[in-house]
Design a protein around this motif. Structure first.
Motif, PDB file in Angstrom:
ATOM      1  N   VAL A 238      68.210  28.462 -43.669  1.00  0.00           N
ATOM      2  CA  VAL A 238      67.084  28.233 -42.759  1.00  0.00           C
ATOM      3  C   VAL A 238      67.627  28.308 -41.335  1.00  0.00           C
ATOM      4  O   VAL A 238      68.597  27.616 -41.002  1.00  0.00           O
ATOM      5  CB  VAL A 238      66.425  26.855 -43.025  1.00  0.00           C
ATOM      6  N   LEU A 239      67.012  29.138 -40.509  1.00  0.00           N
ATOM      7  CA  LEU A 239      67.466  29.272 -39.124  1.00  0.00           C
ATOM      8  C   LEU A 239      66.489  28.554 -38.206  1.00  0.00           C
ATOM      9  O   LEU A 239      65.294  28.873 -38.188  1.00  0.00           O
ATOM     10  CB  LEU A 239      67.569  30.751 -38.745  1.00  0.00           C
ATOM     11  N   GLY A 240      66.991  27.580 -37.470  1.00  0.00           N
ATOM     12  CA  GLY A 240      66.157  26.766 -36.584  1.00  0.00           C
ATOM     13  C   GLY A 240      65.799  25.463 -37.263  1.00  0.00           C
ATOM     14  O   GLY A 240      65.489  25.439 -38.464  1.00  0.00           O
TER      15      GLY A 240
ATOM     16  N   GLY B 286      70.961  26.485 -39.941  1.00  0.00           N
ATOM     17  CA  GLY B 286      71.665  26.879 -38.719  1.00  0.00           C
ATOM     18  C   GLY B 286      70.927  26.398 -37.488  1.00  0.00           C
ATOM     19  O   GLY B 286      69.713  26.570 -37.373  1.00  0.00           O
ATOM     20  N   ALA B 287      71.663  25.787 -36.564  1.00  0.00           N
ATOM     21  CA  ALA B 287      71.076  25.317 -35.303  1.00  0.00           C
ATOM     22  C   ALA B 287      72.134  25.445 -34.215  1.00  0.00           C
ATOM     23  O   ALA B 287      73.303  25.745 -34.494  1.00  0.00           O
ATOM     24  CB  ALA B 287      70.618  23.868 -35.452  1.00  0.00           C
ATOM     25  N   ARG B 288      71.717  25.194 -32.974  1.00  0.00           N
ATOM     26  CA  ARG B 288      72.699  25.320 -31.883  1.00  0.00           C
ATOM     27  C   ARG B 288      72.978  23.990 -31.197  1.00  0.00           C
ATOM     28  O   ARG B 288      73.931  23.866 -30.455  1.00  0.00           O
ATOM     29  CB  ARG B 288      72.217  26.351 -30.859  1.00  0.00           C
ATOM     30  N   ARG B 289      72.104  23.000 -31.426  1.00  0.00           N
ATOM     31  CA  ARG B 289      72.301  21.719 -30.725  1.00  0.00           C
ATOM     32  C   ARG B 289      73.046  20.752 -31.618  1.00  0.00           C
ATOM     33  O   ARG B 289      72.752  20.634 -32.809  1.00  0.00           O
ATOM     34  CB  ARG B 289      70.941  21.144 -30.333  1.00  0.00           C
ATOM     35  N   SER B 290      73.987  20.017 -31.008  1.00  0.00           N
ATOM     36  CA  SER B 290      74.830  19.131 -31.821  1.00  0.00           C
ATOM     37  C   SER B 290      74.004  18.036 -32.488  1.00  0.00           C
ATOM     38  O   SER B 290      74.279  17.637 -33.614  1.00  0.00           O
ATOM     39  CB  SER B 290      75.960  18.535 -30.983  1.00  0.00           C
ATOM     40  N   GLU B 291      72.928  17.579 -31.809  1.00  0.00           N
ATOM     41  CA  GLU B 291      72.111  16.531 -32.439  1.00  0.00           C
ATOM     42  C   GLU B 291      71.348  17.090 -33.640  1.00  0.00           C
ATOM     43  O   GLU B 291      71.087  16.377 -34.611  1.00  0.00           O
ATOM     44  CB  GLU B 291      71.183  15.842 -31.433  1.00  0.00           C
ATOM     45  N   HIS B 292      70.986  18.377 -33.577  1.00  0.00           N
ATOM     46  CA  HIS B 292      70.350  18.994 -34.748  1.00  0.00           C
ATOM     47  C   HIS B 292      71.358  19.094 -35.900  1.00  0.00           C
ATOM     48  O   HIS B 292      71.020  18.817 -37.055  1.00  0.00           O
ATOM     49  CB  HIS B 292      69.823  20.391 -34.397  1.00  0.00           C
ATOM     50  N   LEU B 293      72.591  19.481 -35.571  1.00  0.00           N
ATOM     51  CA  LEU B 293      73.618  19.601 -36.626  1.00  0.00           C
ATOM     52  C   LEU B 293      73.867  18.230 -37.262  1.00  0.00           C
ATOM     53  O   LEU B 293      74.046  18.124 -38.482  1.00  0.00           O
ATOM     54  CB  LEU B 293      74.905  20.199 -36.045  1.00  0.00           C
ATOM     55  N   ALA B 294      73.819  17.191 -36.438  1.00  0.00           N
ATOM     56  CA  ALA B 294      74.010  15.839 -36.969  1.00  0.00           C
ATOM     57  C   ALA B 294      72.872  15.468 -37.912  1.00  0.00           C
ATOM     58  O   ALA B 294      73.081  14.938 -39.003  1.00  0.00           O
ATOM     59  CB  ALA B 294      74.095  14.834 -35.813  1.00  0.00           C
ATOM     60  N   ARG B 295      71.630  15.761 -37.491  1.00  0.00           N
ATOM     61  CA  ARG B 295      70.462  15.417 -38.320  1.00  0.00           C
ATOM     62  C   ARG B 295      70.440  16.245 -39.610  1.00  0.00           C
ATOM     63  O   ARG B 295      70.083  15.747 -40.677  1.00  0.00           O
ATOM     64  CB  ARG B 295      69.171  15.635 -37.504  1.00  0.00           C
ATOM     65  N   ILE B 296      70.861  17.502 -39.503  1.00  0.00           N
ATOM     66  CA  ILE B 296      70.923  18.375 -40.691  1.00  0.00           C
ATOM     67  C   ILE B 296      71.891  17.755 -41.705  1.00  0.00           C
ATOM     68  O   ILE B 296      71.603  17.680 -42.910  1.00  0.00           O
ATOM     69  CB  ILE B 296      71.378  19.806 -40.281  1.00  0.00           C
ATOM     70  N   THR B 297      73.018  17.264 -41.212  1.00  0.00           N
ATOM     71  CA  THR B 297      74.009  16.627 -42.090  1.00  0.00           C
ATOM     72  C   THR B 297      73.421  15.360 -42.713  1.00  0.00           C
ATOM     73  O   THR B 297      73.499  15.142 -43.917  1.00  0.00           O
ATOM     74  CB  THR B 297      75.263  16.248 -41.269  1.00  0.00           C
ATOM     75  N   GLU B 298      72.787  14.554 -41.844  1.00  0.00           N
ATOM     76  CA  GLU B 298      72.214  13.291 -42.329  1.00  0.00           C
ATOM     77  C   GLU B 298      71.179  13.530 -43.426  1.00  0.00           C
ATOM     78  O   GLU B 298      71.062  12.767 -44.380  1.00  0.00           O
ATOM     79  CB  GLU B 298      71.585  12.543 -41.129  1.00  0.00           C
TER      80      GLU B 298
END
Ligand code: NAP
Length: 299
Positions: free
Chosen positions: A159-161, A183-195
């Motif tokens: 999923v992109l975005g 896939g995302a570009r913002r670190s807070e998005h990457l954190a939430r994706i992990t969570e």
């Protein structure tokens, strides 16, 4: 209740029927423009022609999701008549008058600015976008099933975005048993994706990440699935691009390479027009109630 509010519903598709139903239920005075071929006669609403409409008594107009085209013309699937919203018409409206539209463009923005009237773009609202993501995801599932010969369960879905649509897509495909990477570009998005227990990756790494993707679902409204990205995908990869036109995929290159890629606009209106209409009707109810309260306070 919207008693004493005069509202014109102009053009649009089956989604507007839900809006009309709700406005009648709430006792608004309704003028329907662009519905002359609709068999359904709504009791309590008058089918009118644009030139008959008394703009000076209008509190609001509700345009279709697409608003107008760049010449001010409004799509009307229940009429053959050309319907155009002009500056002269809007200038006749009271100062508290509001234009409601799904999205806007240079014409509509210009019209609102030059007449000093409020323009509400419903699809820019978080609530509408999040509710709309529900039928969008269902439409995406339908497209994926139609265009694959393998199950979603066990597939590698990318999923992109990670906005309002991307998050719902990721969650639902994971619930169906797919292995979901986001896939995302913002670190807070990457954190939430992990969570949220998806596998995160930075969009800078997209080229490596797509090498084993079965299904790529794009929600980013910028060219992101470029020719060079597509060239790294397996031949069987399916790309479903949900982003607004022209999408974020190099469709020309995908076709040349034989990778199936589809732009899938307007899924809520296609797979669930009733629900999509109810989403708009509910939000419009609360916005118009606020308009009514403001109007009464001014009196
Ligand atoms: P959104 O909440 O604004 O999310 C957009 C996502 O794209 C965000 O994660 C954003 O990340 C990312 N993004 C935007 N520009 C980017 C760029 N240049 N590079 C990398 N990432 C970028 O929007 P949404 O409500 O999810 O809607 C997404 C798209 O789907 C829109 O085009 C919308 O019109 C469309 N849509 C289509 C359907 C349909 O039926 N096909 C239904 C609903 C929505 P940042 O936060 O980092 O910018």
């Amino acid at each position: 209740m919207l008693t004493d509010m005069h509202i014109a519903v102009i053009g649009g598709d089956a989604r507007q029927l839900e809006v009309i139903r709700k406005m009648i239920e709430l006792d608004a005075k309704l003028s329907l423009i662009g519905f002359d071929q609709l068999d359904h006669g709504f009791t309590g609403a008058a089918k009118e022609q644009m030139q008959e409409l008394d703009f000076s008594s209008l509190d609001a107009i509700i345009l279709p999701v697409a608003g107008t085209n760049l010449e001010g013309q409004i799509d009307t699937i229940f009429s053959n008549k050309k319907v155009v919203l002009t500056k002269e018409q809007v200038e006749e409206t009271p100062s508290h008058f509001t234009i409601y539209s799904g999205i806007s463009n240079a014409y509509l923005d210009g019209l609102a600015a030059s007449t000093n009237r409020k323009l509400v773009k419903l699809f820019e609202r978080d609530d509408v976008a999040i509710y709309n993501s529900i039928p969008t995801v269902e439409g995406t599932i339908m497209m994926v099933i139609q265009h694959t010969d393998y199950t979603i369960h066990g597939s590698k879905v990318m999923v992109l975005g990670f906005g309002r649509t991307g998050m719902s897509v990721a969650r639902t495909f994971q619930a169906l048993g797919a292995k979901v990477r986001v896939g995302a570009r913002r670190s807070e998005h990457l954190a939430r994706i992990t969570e949220m227990t998806f596998a995160p990756f930075h969009l800078n790494d997209l080229e490596q990440e797509v090498q084993d993707a079965d299904i790529v679902i794009n929600t980013i409204p910028h060219l992101i699935v470029t020719a060079s990205i597509i060239s790294k995908m397996p031949a069987h990869t399916l790309i479903v691009d949900l982003a607004s036109k022209p999408g974020g995929t190099d469709f020309r290159y995908a076709e040349k390479r034989g990778v199936k890629a589809f732009l899938a606009p307007g899924l809520p209106g296609i797979v669930a027009p009733k629900t999509a209409g109810q989403i708009l009707a509910n939000v419009l109810t609360s916005l118009l109630s606020e308009d009514k309260a403001r109007k009464e306070n001014v009196k």
